[in-house]
Structures are given as C-alpha cells and as structure tokens.
Scaffold this motif. Structure first.
Motif, PDB file in Angstrom:
ATOM      1  N   MET A   1       0.843  -1.163   0.000  1.00 25.85           N
ATOM      2  CA  MET A   1       0.000   0.000   0.000  1.00 25.85           C
ATOM      3  C   MET A   1       0.896   1.237   0.000  1.00 25.85           C
ATOM      4  O   MET A   1       1.907   1.278   0.682  1.00 25.85           O
ATOM      5  N   ALA A  23      -3.970   1.037  -3.405  1.00 31.11           N
ATOM      6  CA  ALA A  23      -4.079  -0.333  -2.896  1.00 31.11           C
ATOM      7  C   ALA A  23      -4.746  -1.218  -3.939  1.00 31.11           C
ATOM      8  O   ALA A  23      -5.778  -0.837  -4.507  1.00 31.11           O
ATOM      9  N   ASN A  24      -4.153  -2.363  -4.200  1.00 31.39           N
ATOM     10  CA  ASN A  24      -4.730  -3.372  -5.094  1.00 31.39           C
ATOM     11  C   ASN A  24      -5.136  -2.822  -6.458  1.00 31.39           C
ATOM     12  O   ASN A  24      -6.184  -3.180  -6.996  1.00 31.39           O
ATOM     13  N   GLY A  25      -4.313  -1.946  -7.025  1.00 30.85           N
ATOM     14  CA  GLY A  25      -4.582  -1.408  -8.347  1.00 30.85           C
ATOM     15  C   GLY A  25      -5.549  -0.245  -8.382  1.00 30.85           C
ATOM     16  O   GLY A  25      -5.870   0.262  -9.456  1.00 30.85           O
TER      17      GLY A  25
END
Length: 128
Positions: A1, A23-25
């Motif tokens: 992150m 975060a996460n794309g």
C-alpha cells in the motif's frame, strides 16, 4: 500500500489523513476542496472557479498517485446548495467529457467551502 500525504504544489491536509492511498490497483482520493497552496483562505470567489480549482486539485492528486482523470471510475460530489448543480455539471463535464465515471452528488453542510469531491480510480494497466 502506498500513501500520499504531502503533494507538492498543494495545500497541506487539514487533518491526519492521506490525500490518496494506492491499494490493489486502485487509487482512493480523499475529498478535495477549492483551496490553493495558501489553504482555506486561498479560494476563488465565484462557484464556477471553485469547481474548476477542486477538479484541478483532484487531478493533481491522481497524477501524484500514478493515474489520471481518464482512469476515474467513481466520483462523489458534495454541494452546499441545490442551485449549484447546473454549474457543477457544466465544469465537471469539461474534466470528464469522455470517461464519464459513475457519480453521486449530494447536498450537505460544509465548513468554509462550497463543495468537496472525492474519487476512486484505477492505475493504468491495472483494470480494464
């Protein structure tokens, strides 16, 4: 992150939060207001200019996080008066003419500003 708290050329955050979190794309952008580098006292006078400044601030945060306005998938707009909606829509369309993200706009009572906008975007290459 990854967190972006202090973005060059922008006013400092007025609380303990990041301007964006990656975060996460996805890029999650905190609510942006029509302030300049000088903070809450550095706002344009007319509402159209306030909308433009707010969206320019949003664009700056997105770019600092590695994405842009074309990758925004959801926006939330907070206006203080119903009669602001037409002007808001007109300026908003200039910034999102082709991408047209999902959007929610509500009327609220804000302190010291006429509007606030937050959004979620995808990182280029991370989503379709």
């Amino acid at each position: 992150m990854q967190r972006h708290a202090d973005i060059p050329g922008m006013a400092e955050a007025v609380g303990p939060f990041s301007q964006s979190v990656v975060a996460n794309g996805f890029v999650f952008v905190s609510g942006q207001i029509p302030t300049g580098v000088g903070g809450i006292g550095d706002q344009p006078e007319d509402f159209e200019s306030k909308v433009r400044r707010t969206l320019e601030n949003l664009r700056s945060v997105l770019e600092a996080a590695g994405t842009d306005m074309d990758h925004v998938v959801k926006c939330n707009g907070y206006l203080t008066r119903p009669e602001q909606l037409d002007t808001y829509n007109q300026v908003y369309a200039e910034f999102f003419a082709d991408s047209r993200p999902a959007r929610t706009t509500v009327g609220v009572n804000l302190w010291g500003v006429d509007l606030e906008i937050d959004c979620m975007a995808v990182l280029p290459g991370a989503g379709s």
